[in-house]
Design a protein around this motif. Structure first.
Motif: not given
Length: 147
Positions: A95-104
């Motif tokens: 989830s942290r990685r998804a937030l960094l990539l703006a892949a919500h």
């Protein structure tokens, strides 16, 4: 409107005179439907925050990005299901990685976990820059190009 079963009235409620309007009472719904109807955005956020800060933030963003939060409930349910399948730590990291990539999205988090990419570094050029756009880019031609 009255509903009878073998001559006994089992339910009644006021009929709506508005075309297409629904007057369903929660106690008349099957248990599974009632549970789904009683879900709330805040309930999903609280459950996600219990897993971790990043999972909570991701669920919050998914809900905020939809005009109607109810349309995001399946995605939120999916992310919380990933916790049972992959564990809290891995889901939090993904989830942290998804937030960094703006892949919500649930799909992104699921794919990250399936492929074991949650611990992969995010290249700085791939990290989300928010709403800012680059001022210099090979495909930006400027106003003079269009004259």
């Amino acid at each position: 409107v009255e509903v009878f079963c073998r001559g006994n009235r089992v339910a009644s409620h006021v009929r709506s005179r508005v075309m297409g309007a629904k007057t369903t009472l929660a106690e008349h719904m099957p248990e599974g439907h009632r549970a789904w109807a009683e879900r709330s955005a805040q309930g999903y956020i609280e459950r996600a925050r219990a897993v971790g800060v990043s999972v909570g933030e991701l669920v919050q963003r998914i809900l905020d990005e939809r005009a109607h939060p109810q349309l995001a409930f399946r995605s939120c349910e999916g992310i919380l299901r990933l916790v049972r399948e992959y564990g809290k730590d891995r889901t939090e990291t993904a989830s942290r990685r998804a937030l960094l990539l703006a892949a919500h999205s649930y799909t992104h988090v699921r794919a990250t976990l399936e492929n074991g990419l949650e611990d992969e570094d995010v290249a700085p050029e791939c990290a989300s820059q928010g709403d800012t756009l680059p001022s210099v880019h090979v495909n930006l031609r400027g106003a003079g190009y269009y004259q």
